[in-house]
Design an enzyme around this catalytic site. Structure first.
Site, PDB file in Angstrom:
ATOM      1  N   GLU A  98      -0.960  -0.352  -2.226  1.00 24.65           N
ATOM      2  CA  GLU A  98      -0.682  -1.330  -1.158  1.00 24.65           C
ATOM      3  C   GLU A  98      -1.434  -2.647  -1.352  1.00 24.65           C
ATOM      4  OE1 GLU A  98       1.685  -0.285   0.324  1.00 24.65           O
ATOM      5  OE2 GLU A  98       1.537   1.837   0.713  1.00 24.65           O
ATOM      6  N   GLY A  99      -1.555  -3.066  -2.595  1.00 29.43           N
ATOM      7  CA  GLY A  99      -2.337  -4.257  -2.913  1.00 29.43           C
ATOM      8  C   GLY A  99      -3.773  -3.848  -3.170  1.00 29.43           C
TER       9      GLY A  99
END
Length: 606
Positions: free
Chosen positions: A416-417
């Site tokens: 998620e990043g």
């Protein structure tokens, strides 16, 4: 006994994203696990029972990549309604609040590989359709996703564009007759790729008209398994979450109908980034569930393990580890559910069909979502590391649970990043909001600068069991604003290029939010439960506040040394020392209290 006040999202005013730095919220403003409704509690119990009774017994098969077992369990989860939380009722879903979705993410995460498959299906695999799909696409796919008939996946990353997603190399070309798109390229690290039936795939596509006509921009498409030219590569052999499916996807003249365009051409970055905000807070909740599972295993082992004639749970250094882990889980619950409560409050009253407004309101909490992601993933890493240390040599052996938990946890700082990207988002988003006037940070910074440069201010007298921690929090906020102001003065618009300074300020912001969340949660419990029930929450809030202030001070020193020199440097250090000065709590005593409490319960119990 007093009654806890739970914020009613339909009547309580919205709290702007990022405003915690310049506001003074009360416990009544916040949503915490103590505010769960009976329905929330029932869903939590149902999900936890499913994880314990159905998922965990199948763990060996899952880890062996028997995806028929994973698909069966996803279908069984669907029969309980767990895959339908975020799907509208008219498409076979339950259309429940975001808190419910977060509760499911937390309680299903007892087996990390399955948790990844479940989250990829119900989150990033489903929400693009929910928010951006047209009526025909939703009608065709969402009922099957909700029922578990088909499994979904999300394909954004590439070998050369992980965090830099908008620079994808995969191309999509519209046919001359406008009937089909042809896609070519390769996607990497795609969860559920080995068995998913429906993929949201991102590719560069030429804008057909308007001022950007001819420019290639990120666009999303729906592709079904079995489409000619669409194949999967080999399963990746991973450090952790080995039982999850992770494969590359190869698109070689893959032709799909034009109606499989998801949303608008060139608007794929909106889909990607908005979906990731939800993925980030859900990851935080999953991390809490994983941390609780790991700690409970550590507690059981510590109680049973004997050394030097007694249980190792009686040793001070073991108790310190257990207390740190328990405190992390408590604060994690505060950080994660406070954030999801803010989002639910912001979405109250919004037309469920107004997806643009829904996305806009969720995006307003991009800072909080990134904080949750970074803080919770690093908290989980601390817990699994301490748990493995409690197991000692056995922790390094596959037959014991600490080893797999340690490996599985590591991916969360990348998912998620990466945490580095999220740290830059936190500071960058706040700075941008300040510069644009969206958030009144600049006036607050100016007022603070005037205050600190004029000398020591009068100490505010506070009351209650966490009065000292409230003072710490107030000074942590001032110190964060002060450093942000000093950095802005030094670098102006070029501050984005100073990643180390941005990261240090981000660490300060993260700790302010976590410290405040812990204090507010403990205060809410103290106001609503017996004095005895509030002893542990107050102790953990005190433990965490002491640690958080140390982190804030260290990050402030790092940033100030970079932005100032000479007399200005010495002046700023004097201000730093003034704002960070405090009497340390007896954290040894507090940690012993917390450790003995959870050891007596035999598990994390707050």
């Amino acid at each position: 006994m007093a009654t806890m006040t739970t914020p009613d999202p339909t009547t309580t005013p919205r709290i702007a994203g990022g405003s915690f730095l310049i506001s003074d919220p009360t416990p009544a403003d916040c949503f915490f696990p103590e505010d769960f409704t009976d329905e929330h509690k029932q869903i939590a119990e149902t999900t936890a029972n499913f994880a314990v009774n159905e998922i965990m017994p199948a763990s060996d098969s899952i880890e062996a990549k028997d995806f028929s077992v994973t698909k069966r369990l996803l279908k069984e989860a669907a029969e309980l309604g767990l895959t339908a939380i975020d799907i509208p009722e008219e498409y076979g879903g339950l259309e429940m609040d975001k808190a419910t979705s977060a509760i499911v993410a937390e309680n299903i995460s007892k087996q990390a590989s399955f948790s990844v498959a479940f989250s990829a299906h119900t989150g990033i695999g489903t929400l693009p359709l929910v928010w951006y799909g047209n009526a025909e696409q939703k009608k065709k796919y969402l009922p099957k996703i909700a029922s578990g008939e088909i499994v979904s996946a999300y394909a954004l990353s590439e070998s050369t564009s992980g965090s830099d997603a908008v620079n994808a190399k995969t191309k999509a070309v519209l046919s001359a007759d406008g009937q089909t798109y042809t896609l070519n390229g390769e996607k990497m690290w795609i969860s559920n790729a080995g068995f998913a039936d429906l993929f949201t795939v991102f590719a560069k596509c030429a804008i057909p008209d308007g001022p950007d006509a001819g420019k290639e921009k990120l666009t999303a498409f729906l592709i079904e398994r079995g489409t000619p030219g669409f194949t999967q590569g080999k399963e990746e052999h991973k450090l952790g979450i080995r039982g999850s499916s992770t494969c590359p996807l190869i698109l070689n003249d893959c032709v799909i109908p034009a109606e499989n365009l998801l949303g608008e051409v060139g608007k794929g970055h909106h889909i990607a980034f908005n979906i990731l905000n939800v993925g980030r807070y859900k990851l935080g909740n999953a991390a809490i569930g994983g941390a609780r599972m790991a700690l409970n295993n550590g507690i059981k082992y510590a109680i049973d393990r004997k050394a030097f004639g007694k249980s190792i749970s009686e040793f001070g250094l073991i108790q310190e580890k257990i207390a740190n882990c328990a405190t992390g889980i408590f604060v994690g619950g505060a950080v994660c559910y406070r954030t999801v409560g803010l989002i639910d409050r912001a979405l109250a009253g919004v037309d469920k069909n107004d997806t643009k407004e829904i996305q806009k309101r969720i995006e307003d909490y991009a800072v909080e979502c990134s904080i949750v992601k970074v803080w919770a993933s690093e908290m989980l890493d601390m817990v699994v590391d301490e748990t493995l240390q409690i197991f000692a040599g056995y922790g390094y052996v596959e037959e014991f649970p600490a080893e797999r938990a340690y490996r599985d946890a590591r991916i969360n700082r990348i998912f998620e990043g990466t945490n580095e990207i999220n740290r830059l988002i936190i500071t960058g988003w706040l700075m941008k909001s300040a510069m644009s006037g969206k958030l009144a940070l600049m006036p607050a910074i100016k007022k603070l600068m005037d205050e600190v440069m004029s000398g020591p201010s009068e100490k505010v007298e506070r009351e209650g069991p966490l009065a000292d921690e409230r003072n710490l929090l107030a000074n942590a906020k001032k110190l964060t604003l002060f450093v942000a102001g000093a950095a802005t003065q030094k670098y102006m618009a070029q501050i984005a290029d100073e990643q180390e300074v941005m990261g240090a300020i981000s660490d300060m912001i993260i700790e302010v939010f976590a410290m405040e969340s812990a204090i507010l949660r403990a205060e809410k419990i103290a106001a609503g439960q017996s004095a005895e029930a509030s002893v542990m929450p107050v102790a953990m809030a005190r433990i965490y506040a002491d640690k958080a202030m140390a982190t804030v001070e260290l990050a402030a020193r790092k940033a100030i040394a970079a932005v100032a020199e000479g007399d200005m440097f010495r002046t700023q250090l004097t201000i730093l020392r003034r704002l960070s000065k405090h009497d340390s709590a007896d954290t040894i005593k507090l940690r012993r209290q917390v450790a003995q409490h959870v050891l007596k319960a035999g598990k994390y119990s707050i």
